[in-house]
Design a protein around this motif. Sequence first.
Motif, PDB file in Angstrom:
ATOM      1  N   LEU A 139      -2.294  -9.024  -0.081  1.00 17.86           N
ATOM      2  CA  LEU A 139      -2.547  -9.137  -1.771  1.00 17.86           C
ATOM      3  C   LEU A 139      -3.493  -7.645  -1.872  1.00 17.86           C
ATOM      4  CD1 LEU A 139      -3.432 -12.530  -2.027  1.00 17.86           C
ATOM      5  CD2 LEU A 139      -1.530 -11.291  -3.343  1.00 17.86           C
TER       6      LEU A 139
ATOM      7  N   PRO B 196      -1.031  -2.132  -4.733  1.00 10.12           N
ATOM      8  CA  PRO B 196      -1.476  -1.710  -5.920  1.00 10.12           C
ATOM      9  C   PRO B 196      -0.673  -2.648  -6.922  1.00 10.12           C
ATOM     10  CG  PRO B 196      -0.466   0.213  -5.204  1.00 10.12           C
ATOM     11  CD  PRO B 196      -0.471  -0.897  -4.211  1.00 10.12           C
TER      12      PRO B 196
ATOM     13  N   ILE C 276      -9.500  -7.223  -6.140  1.00 13.40           N
ATOM     14  CA  ILE C 276      -8.055  -6.723  -6.444  1.00 13.40           C
ATOM     15  C   ILE C 276      -7.732  -7.148  -7.742  1.00 13.40           C
ATOM     16  CG2 ILE C 276      -7.371  -7.033  -4.009  1.00 13.40           C
ATOM     17  CD1 ILE C 276      -6.256  -9.980  -4.615  1.00 13.40           C
TER      18      ILE C 276
ATOM     19  N   SER D  52      -3.737  -4.669  -0.276  1.00 12.23           N
ATOM     20  CA  SER D  52      -3.379  -3.369   0.069  1.00 12.23           C
ATOM     21  C   SER D  52      -2.077  -2.976  -0.751  1.00 12.23           C
ATOM     22  CB  SER D  52      -3.049  -3.624   1.586  1.00 12.23           C
ATOM     23  OG  SER D  52      -2.087  -4.524   1.623  1.00 12.23           O
TER      24      SER D  52
ATOM     25  N   ARG E  57     -10.134   0.262  -5.606  1.00 11.63           N
ATOM     26  CA  ARG E  57      -9.414   0.981  -4.505  1.00 11.63           C
ATOM     27  C   ARG E  57      -8.674   0.127  -3.772  1.00 11.63           C
ATOM     28  NH1 ARG E  57     -10.743   5.242  -1.540  1.00 11.63           N
ATOM     29  NH2 ARG E  57     -10.858   4.712   0.648  1.00 11.63           N
ATOM     30  N   LEU E  58      -7.907   0.475  -3.035  1.00 10.11           N
ATOM     31  CA  LEU E  58      -7.019  -0.343  -2.325  1.00 10.11           C
ATOM     32  C   LEU E  58      -7.693  -0.925  -1.138  1.00 10.11           C
ATOM     33  CD1 LEU E  58      -3.579   1.310  -2.296  1.00 10.11           C
ATOM     34  CD2 LEU E  58      -4.400  -0.429  -3.653  1.00 10.11           C
ATOM     35  N   LEU E  59      -7.861  -2.171  -0.750  1.00 11.81           N
ATOM     36  CA  LEU E  59      -8.430  -2.579   0.551  1.00 11.81           C
ATOM     37  C   LEU E  59      -7.424  -2.682   1.574  1.00 11.81           C
ATOM     38  CD1 LEU E  59     -10.632  -5.392  -1.301  1.00 11.81           C
ATOM     39  CD2 LEU E  59     -11.288  -2.939  -0.699  1.00 11.81           C
ATOM     40  N   PRO E  60      -7.252  -1.853   2.575  1.00 14.42           N
ATOM     41  CA  PRO E  60      -6.078  -1.712   3.259  1.00 14.42           C
ATOM     42  C   PRO E  60      -6.671  -2.611   4.582  1.00 14.42           C
ATOM     43  CG  PRO E  60      -7.160   0.292   3.647  1.00 14.42           C
ATOM     44  CD  PRO E  60      -8.010  -0.547   2.337  1.00 14.42           C
ATOM     45  N   ILE E  61      -5.535  -3.253   5.394  1.00 15.62           N
ATOM     46  CA  ILE E  61      -5.972  -4.103   6.475  1.00 15.62           C
ATOM     47  C   ILE E  61      -6.096  -2.821   7.646  1.00 15.62           C
ATOM     48  CG2 ILE E  61      -5.183  -5.818   8.292  1.00 15.62           C
ATOM     49  CD1 ILE E  61      -3.211  -6.610   6.102  1.00 15.62           C
TER      50      ILE E  61
END
Lengths: 379, 346, 406
Positions: free
Chosen positions: A273, A277, A358, A275, A286-290
């Motif tokens: 969810l 946008p 998010i 990662s 900011r995107l929170l990537p895995i």
Amino acid sequence: MSTDTGVTTGAAGAAAAGERLLEVEHLTVKFPTADGLVNAVTDLSYGVARGKTLGIVGESGSGKSVSSMAVLGLHDPRRTRIEGSIRVDGQEVIGLSEAKLRRIRGNSAAMIFQDALASLHPFYRVGKQLSEAYAAHHPKASARDARRKAIEMLDLVGIPQPDRRVDDFPHQFSGGMRQRAMIAMGLINDPSLLIADEPTTALDVTVQAQILDLLGDLQREFDSAIIIITHDLGVIAEMADEVLVMYAGRAVEYGATRELLTHPEMPYTWGLLSSVPDVSGDVDARLLPIPGNPPSLLDPPSGCSFHPRCVHRDKVPGDLCTTTIPDLSPGGRGPGHLKRCHLADPERIYATEILPEIAPDLADGAPAAPAAAPTNKEA
Amino acid sequence: MGPPPPPRPTVGKFAFIVKRLLAGLLVLSTLVVSIFLLFWYGPRSPVQGLCEQRTNNRCTADFRAQLEENFGYNNPMLSELGKYVAGIFTGRDIQLGANTFVECSAPCLGLSYRTFVPAFDELVRRLPATISLAVGAAVIILLVGVTSGVLAARRRGTVADKALVSATLLMSSIPYVLFALLVYLYLNVINEVFPEAGYTPLTENPVAWLSGLLLPWLALGFYNSTQYTRFSRGAMIDALSEDYIRTARAKGLSSRTVTFKHGLRSALVPIVTIFGIDFAFLLAGTIFTEIIFGINGIGRWGLEAIQIEDFPVVQTTVLFGAIVVIVANIVVDILYGVLDPRVRIS
Amino acid sequence: MVSVQKDADATLTRHRSGGEPVLEVEDLKMYFPVKSSGLVRRTVGHVQAVDGVSFQVPAGGALGLVGESGCGKSTTGRLITRLHDPTSGAIRFEGTDLAKLSPRQMKPMRRDVQMIFQDPFSSLNPRHTVGAIVSSPLVTHDMVPKNKVLSRVQELLEVVGLNPEHYNRYPNEFSGGQRQRIGIARALALQPKLLVADEPVSALDVSIQAQVVNLLDDLQKEFGIAFLFIAHDLAVVRHFCPEVAVMYLGKIVEIADRETLYNRPHHPYTQALLSAVPDVRQAAVGGRRERIRIEGDVPSPINPPSGCRFRTRCPLAKEICARVEPPLMQIGRRHKVACHFPGELGKHPEEPVTARLLGVDDQGSPDPGGSPTDLGNPPGFADTWFDLDKRQMAGATSRSTTQDAG
């Protein structure tokens, strides 16, 4: 492995278990290769009822396509080890002879694939390929009947001038029309189960919208059960009644769509969810990537397969995450929502740590308010 | 309302063929001129071989000079080339001695230095033998090669598959001359398993035609089928791994329909391409087979012509080979369009 | 309304701080010839892949180029890096017109303009080590002394988040996301001022996409690189680019700052495109989101529709749309739209707003009394624009000092 074959598996998600058209239980698929055994799917259980849609989400290598190929018995038995049970309308598929499998394929259970250009034979006319699918399960039908049926189906899926386009080759169709033709072919024998593997991934958004609408309309008309396999949570949110999230060959979260996407309880789902946008989200967020990469299926991580990429691992006491595979079991939100995670209080973590990042607009107010609906909702 | 159908490429099949024929003609003219030049300006007199032959290897300079004079090698090269080319279209009378003329009707490719018969007539006389050999061998190549390749592809990875591939590799590693000689020796000379090899015209005696060609067919066919086994196996494995094969299986088609109608149909395209050219080479003459099995065909004829420097015959066999290859290429390209609707020559 | 205004002002200052445009594209066209079959291959038509595109990319800023397949967005990117030679138009990079440069003259410019490709699998030579791939631009352009190449390569690998010790490995030893990082390291080697990123994340898994987007974000902030970000994913473009242009069949149909474009789009195509994106938040409501349905597929660019190219699929299309092509008209401070009936969703005007400017009547027939105004096709935004509500020109100054409009 025996740790997670507990009480919880079969009764997942759906309210009306037992009535379900497709019932997959403890499915395990392994491919022996020169490099070792690939654990493509491990102890997977799910089901779909007639007229309902199950969305299976996961990244490449999560086993989402492998498991649905197994439903039609499409894996080469000499190169595959399959255990567990798959029942289509009561009929056990695993161990079924090729001849009997063939009677199910394309008939009571059909499948459509991602890349329609590659999935249609380039040398045969579209109509020919459709009527072939019809004739395969209607041996008494004449060639003329089969052709008439093909035209009828092309018309149904919205191909203009179907009586003319029926004689076109696939390369003469546009991308959207090819996918429509694939759907027509999938539905030509009126299957009770339709598996759509990334049906819109290769398509443009406006065409994707047309195809998804078409699938929805046809489902209402035929009352078929649909499995839609995708990596796009947006597609899931709009199409699926239930969601199954897969990671490294296992189900990691399973439940009703609305419930699962508004109150996800598994860090991998949170990662998915956060990662992506959102078209209506905060642009400065900011995107929170895995972090990291999906694990190797040849040598899966010990314990929870997501633990090497999980940022919430330290919230679990001891080294539980690295040693023990968590059960797929109900969290704090009732028996209809299963998750495979050791976190004790995922709901609180989601509400306080994930949601503000998010979707800050959703974080303060009522959590699941439909007020979050997109701004451009008119028309 | 809907989108306009995508523009279909106009089928310029006729223009395509004309274009290819023109290109082929260019190749042929280049060949005619270059072989002409080779003999004309080569290190030895172009009639040396003829001279040796006529004098039992006691060729004198005088006799050679006389031959050169008779065969026009003292005239300007261009005018001789012009005569040669004109002869192809109109035919001509060729002077042999002081008062000896041989009529060589169109298409005249000169007289064989050995027999003084028009080379084209000799070609036509040998053609049936070569065609019989080529067609029979081609049938075996395709039947054995493609069938075994398809079967191997369906069972890829099994012991049978591996054994077959190894066997074909082993066979290919034996030189063909050796293979054909051994076959001839063991199956025809030492053990008379097969009837005496040789060529009898089909019209004369069909049974003799068949029995005489049986062994050469098998030798040529089996040996060359091995590469088709491997090639078809590869093409078939590629085809069977395509997405549309998965679709065909998901439709519930039988495994035979999937393999042959969907898989082989695609695999045929590369096979046809290779086979077209290979068949052209078979037609242009199979030298070893013809020599070992005593068949008087074009390959053997051409080889003998080179040995005795029979210029017009060499020229004729080279041109014939070139024409066959050019035509085969055009046929393959047309077939390609028939087999693959996406190509539909444009 | 006030808050919206504030947003626009904020955007404006951000652009101003971004400074002068590093790239200015004006009336760029790329027509690919279509050859006939037959003995003599005549040119029988043209694929109008890019047909009169104008835009600016501010130094250190980012412009997004979105649209569906075949809209010409990738071709535009390739024109700017001169992988194709444009048919006409100007590509001014810091004042130099790249469109007019010979390949030799282009070489030094390539330092400053680099490209990132979509496919991390086919865009890296599998036979070269990562070190060789990343160092080749350094060597070609003599950027660093020979003995410093390796340390620079390792530095670059570290910047893009790869292990610097892995310079000796081959591309196939890396995952898709890591390969895309290698491609980014290669593009960064020359310290470019402009990066053309053509679908940089669309081939990657969802969880990896975010990693790469964040990396590009960081690089932009750290090195002040300007981006032309080409993608079909509207959400990713919105996240990355303060200004976005929407393309359809070779033309820009709408260009605006992102707040305007995503919240108040005025072109029916932009509206349809936005409404077509499946939204995760719909889960809270259930079912399909209400959307503008547009029928059919994109027409062939060989024979595009007359007038407005979108009219064959447009729910608003009227007679004028088939007759006259709508100009890309500035309707706000940083907002241009090419539509005869521009307006927010549900508020499209009944009469074409463009008729008077074009000197035609409402059906698009030439109006004898009308005087067509040539709007041109300038890359940037003017200080005055056509106010849709007032149906007259308005300007940036007109709001503060109301009298001197026009």
